[in-house]
Design an enzyme around this catalytic site. Sequence first.
Site, short mmCIF file in Angstrom:
data_model
loop_
_atom_site.label_atom_id
_atom_site.label_comp_id
_atom_site.label_asym_id
_atom_site.label_seq_id
_atom_site.Cartn_x
_atom_site.Cartn_y
_atom_site.Cartn_z
N HIS A 41 0.88 -1.22 -0.04
CA HIS A 41 -0.12 0.12 -0.05
C HIS A 41 0.85 1.19 0.08
O HIS A 41 2.08 1.45 0.49
CB HIS A 41 -0.91 0.01 1.36
CG HIS A 41 -2.01 -1.16 1.26
ND1 HIS A 41 -2.88 -0.90 2.27
CD2 HIS A 41 -1.95 -2.20 0.66
CE1 HIS A 41 -3.67 -2.10 1.98
NE2 HIS A 41 -3.14 -2.51 1.02
N GLU A 43 0.83 3.91 1.75
CA GLU A 43 0.89 4.24 3.04
C GLU A 43 2.06 3.42 3.55
O GLU A 43 2.81 3.89 4.45
CB GLU A 43 -0.31 4.35 3.97
CG GLU A 43 -1.48 4.96 3.14
CD GLU A 43 -2.34 4.35 2.59
OE1 GLU A 43 -1.86 3.35 1.75
OE2 GLU A 43 -3.46 4.74 2.32
N CYS A 67 -6.52 2.28 5.11
CA CYS A 67 -7.22 0.97 5.76
C CYS A 67 -6.58 0.75 7.00
O CYS A 67 -5.71 1.73 7.74
CB CYS A 67 -6.77 -0.17 4.64
SG CYS A 67 -4.91 -0.56 5.06
#
Length: 130
Positions: A41, A43, A67
């Site tokens: 991801h 992030e 998430c």
Amino acid sequence: MDLAILEALKAGWRGEIPVGAVVVYNNQILFTSSNGGKFQHAEMLVCDFVTKNFIKNYDLYVNMEPCIMCWFALHQTGVKKIFFGCINLDYGGYSCQIHWKKKKKIEVFSGMREAQNQLLLKSFFYHKRS
């Protein structure tokens, strides 16, 4: 947020979910990333960058709410502010109402270019499913 959207478009062009992130420290862009796969991801790539470079009190711009996995990881890195575009309806770490046990409160700003980010994600999934 424009740069985060551009990073999201890069992920979409590669066939990944269009999520992009930008690390800003002292009004300077230090790092950009986009989704690269199931556990890559945008992030998480940010978390890797800031921990390897010992960066604390940074701001993060991401086009979609991180998430739960990414939200927890970001809390461990010393992020100061998180700006996100649209809500992650299924797995959002901020909107799920989990009360994170952290001494330092992170400022959260949501809804930045919300309609544009929603359209980006909806069109990606529409084309992916058709």
